[in-house]
Scaffold this active site. Sequence first.
Site, PDB file in Angstrom:
ATOM      1  N   ASP A  25     -33.249  26.260  33.779  1.00 28.66           N
ATOM      2  CA  ASP A  25     -33.137  26.607  32.475  1.00 28.66           C
ATOM      3  C   ASP A  25     -32.258  28.032  32.585  1.00 28.66           C
ATOM      4  OD1 ASP A  25     -33.209  27.817  30.028  1.00 28.66           O
ATOM      5  OD2 ASP A  25     -35.306  28.074  29.680  1.00 28.66           O
ATOM      6  N   LYS A  88     -23.977  33.640  28.919  1.00 33.29           N
ATOM      7  CA  LYS A  88     -24.014  32.401  28.262  1.00 33.29           C
ATOM      8  C   LYS A  88     -23.140  32.422  26.687  1.00 33.29           C
ATOM      9  CE  LYS A  88     -27.836  28.900  27.185  1.00 33.29           C
ATOM     10  NZ  LYS A  88     -29.263  28.820  27.233  1.00 33.29           N
ATOM     11  N   GLU A 196     -31.901  21.824  25.788  1.00 37.59           N
ATOM     12  CA  GLU A 196     -33.147  22.585  25.944  1.00 37.59           C
ATOM     13  C   GLU A 196     -34.442  22.107  25.144  1.00 37.59           C
ATOM     14  OE1 GLU A 196     -31.690  26.601  25.534  1.00 37.59           O
ATOM     15  OE2 GLU A 196     -30.488  26.511  27.104  1.00 37.59           O
ATOM     16  N   ASP A 223     -36.989  26.180  19.143  1.00 34.70           N
ATOM     17  CA  ASP A 223     -36.601  26.945  20.310  1.00 34.70           C
ATOM     18  C   ASP A 223     -35.806  28.169  19.963  1.00 34.70           C
ATOM     19  OD1 ASP A 223     -35.727  27.715  22.936  1.00 34.70           O
ATOM     20  OD2 ASP A 223     -34.918  25.867  23.496  1.00 34.70           O
TER      21      ASP A 223
HETATM   22  N1  LIG Z   1     -43.613  38.955  23.351  1.00 30.56           N
HETATM   23  C1  LIG Z   1     -42.278  38.853  22.767  1.00 30.56           C
HETATM   24  N2  LIG Z   1     -42.354  39.206  21.503  1.00 30.56           N
HETATM   25  C2  LIG Z   1     -40.910  39.228  21.071  1.00 30.56           C
HETATM   26  N3  LIG Z   1     -39.864  38.640  21.687  1.00 30.56           N
HETATM   27  C3  LIG Z   1     -40.198  38.325  23.012  1.00 30.56           C
HETATM   28  C4  LIG Z   1     -41.381  38.605  23.827  1.00 30.56           C
HETATM   29  N4  LIG Z   1     -41.306  37.921  24.897  1.00 30.56           N
HETATM   30  C5  LIG Z   1     -40.044  37.705  25.153  1.00 30.56           C
HETATM   31  N5  LIG Z   1     -39.447  37.849  23.909  1.00 30.56           N
HETATM   32  C6  LIG Z   1     -37.713  37.926  23.726  1.00 30.56           C
HETATM   33  O1  LIG Z   1     -37.440  36.493  24.022  1.00 30.56           O
HETATM   34  C7  LIG Z   1     -35.933  36.364  24.563  1.00 30.56           C
HETATM   35  C8  LIG Z   1     -35.919  35.615  25.991  1.00 30.56           C
HETATM   36  O2  LIG Z   1     -36.658  34.375  25.873  1.00 30.56           O
HETATM   37  P1  LIG Z   1     -36.110  33.291  26.768  1.00 30.56           P
HETATM   38  O3  LIG Z   1     -36.343  33.685  28.144  1.00 30.56           O
HETATM   39  O4  LIG Z   1     -36.940  32.197  26.106  1.00 30.56           O
HETATM   40  O5  LIG Z   1     -34.679  33.181  26.330  1.00 30.56           O
HETATM   41  P2  LIG Z   1     -33.340  32.663  27.191  1.00 30.56           P
HETATM   42  O6  LIG Z   1     -33.663  31.245  27.691  1.00 30.56           O
HETATM   43  O7  LIG Z   1     -33.002  33.473  28.163  1.00 30.56           O
HETATM   44  O8  LIG Z   1     -32.218  32.409  26.096  1.00 30.56           O
HETATM   45  P3  LIG Z   1     -31.571  31.147  25.248  1.00 30.56           P
HETATM   46  O9  LIG Z   1     -32.612  29.940  25.401  1.00 30.56           O
HETATM   47  O10 LIG Z   1     -31.275  31.826  23.973  1.00 30.56           O
HETATM   48  O11 LIG Z   1     -30.553  31.107  26.211  1.00 30.56           O
HETATM   49  C9  LIG Z   1     -35.452  37.693  24.574  1.00 30.56           C
HETATM   50  O12 LIG Z   1     -34.952  38.419  23.472  1.00 30.56           O
HETATM   51  C10 LIG Z   1     -36.971  38.596  24.610  1.00 30.56           C
HETATM   52  O13 LIG Z   1     -36.870  39.851  24.210  1.00 30.56           O
HETATM   53 MG   LIG Z   2     -34.048  29.347  26.704  1.00 32.21          MG
END
Ligand SMILES: Nc1ncnc2c1ncn2[C@@H]1O[C@H](COP(=O)(O)OP(=O)(O)OP(=O)(O)O)[C@@H](O)[C@H]1O
Ligand SMILES: [Mg+2]
Length: 542
Positions: A25, A88, A196, A223
């Site tokens: 991912d 990204k 995703e 998502d």
């Molecule tokens: N407890 C929480 N409350 C609010 N937001 C959260 C929490 N935990 C993580 N996040 C938010 O989730 C986001 C990261 O999530 P994730 O790792 O799923 O995204 P990503 O896969 O990097 O992004 P994308 O899928 O959009 O490319 C960040 O913005 C983070 O601040």
């Molecule tokens: Mg993601």
Amino acid sequence: MTVNEFPVWDRKRYAMEDNPVIGIDLGTSYCCVAIFRNIDDIEIVPNDLGHRTTPSYVAFTSEGDCLVGDAAKKHSMTNPKEAIFEVKRLMGQSFNDAIVQQDAKKWPFTVSSGPRGEVVLNVPEAPAGRQSSFRPEEISTLLLKKMKEIAEDFNCGRTIKDAVITVPAYFSHSQRKATMAAGVGAGLNVLRLMSEPTAAALAYGHQRLIRRGPVEKNILVFDLGGGTFDVSIVTVKAGPDEDCSFVVRATAGDSHLGGSDIDHRLLQHVTKRFESQVHGVDLLTNHKILPRLKQAVVDAKHVLSGKGVTVANVNLDYREDVLSMKLGRLELEELNKDLFLRCVMIVEQALSDAKMGKDDISEVVLAGGSTRIPMVQEMLTAFFGKAPIKSVNPDEVVAFGAAVQAGLLARSDKCAEASISVHDVTSASVGLICSGMESKFGVMAVVIPRDSSLPATGSRKYVLEDGEKAVTAWLYEGERALCRKNRLLGELTMDDFMGGEAPQEAAWKVAVKIDAHGILHATLEALAHHKNIGRKVETTVT
Ligand SMILES: Nc1ncnc2c1ncn2[C@@H]1O[C@H](COP(=O)(O)OP(=O)(O)OP(=O)(O)O)[C@@H](O)[C@H]1O
Ligand SMILES: [Mg+2]
């Protein structure tokens, strides 16, 4: 887990222990990798620090080192100009895209235009004369290499090449092509670019099927990650034999909506509140203070998602002082309400595209860290009249599903067809206009409608006009009737038609294919009245 807990699937059929494959991912904020050894042996791989996700950060230090992941994020706190993140959001984009210009204002690194209008990221030059400008896909390559290494360390140092990489369902062709290039650059054999939310549905279905046996359900995957928002509606059908299918019925989303937009709003809000205490210093442009302030805001946002927590502290070390303020959950909700409402509107759109009502959805599955925000869950519960599923970890579910898909694809390459099939769909319509009279009003002739099953093909034949010796077709993606309101993907041109009086029959044809990765290929072929009938030209999608 033992074989006995597996009433439906034959372990021997899926055994990959000697040659495991991975699902990655590649997230805006975090990357995650899962390894597939067998259908009941899929694991999220921890990185060298034991963390199950790795920050999507790359830093180029003044000493000439290149740091990736946790080390790079840490380095960015003290040397913000040396780190690159959220890349990204730049994949497959042009420098002049409004969204790039808007994002660029928020980043401490600089973005410029390459010779063909592509995005170039600039980092400070290192003493050793190291490369100082990078394409977004080169940065993604470094992230993917890191994830590959993490998996290989876990696999006792043995090389792993086969991988499925996930992309937002709403990624365009050029964004997918850039992601594919990044994977190839990292030395991966990219078995599939997978959406995703589809990966999340597969992970959820896998968990269900393993524990409970047959299932037939419409799952809605919601998502909301760091940078993107996707909704997919997936129908899972499983019989008492091994056959099981995951069919994506509709997908909708916004490739520019996620946690980092929430962070940005909170940051603006907090900065205003601190204004009077910092005596005219602009915190948002002060690259020494900004990373710490950002981290403080993100930490507070995470605290505010905690059960029963309605107020969090934002503390900032400022010169000799600690600036402190309280941030309430209500404030966060008020500041971001429109973003959350937009998510619900996109859910409604996906339901209408799938010709389903709320009641047709049996489960709502959450993916992406931002779904931990209580208001997001509350809105979904109110909308569907039932709470979303929380049995899968939203940070890991996408990588897990990608690993399941990697295992299935690698297996069907090597021996018998896997009995679990996944059918993804296109996220936007693809259409054409041509240079002749037929397109004079600029109305797009759709050749592959949105939500078509992948791989998808479509074609259109055209007649010549009298005297016409050269023809051009322009390819667009989008849902608007007029091409100019949609996104231009590329053009195809052919000359050497005979001219003179045009024949009645079609003289040329455009064929479009969107492959299993969601990448578009198009050809223009001469059918008649041409010096070289059967000649074909291909387009490169921009
Ligand atoms: N407890 C929480 N409350 C609010 N937001 C959260 C929490 N935990 C993580 N996040 C938010 O989730 C986001 C990261 O999530 P994730 O790792 O799923 O995204 P990503 O896969 O990097 O992004 P994308 O899928 O959009 O490319 C960040 O913005 C983070 O601040
Ligand atoms: Mg993601």
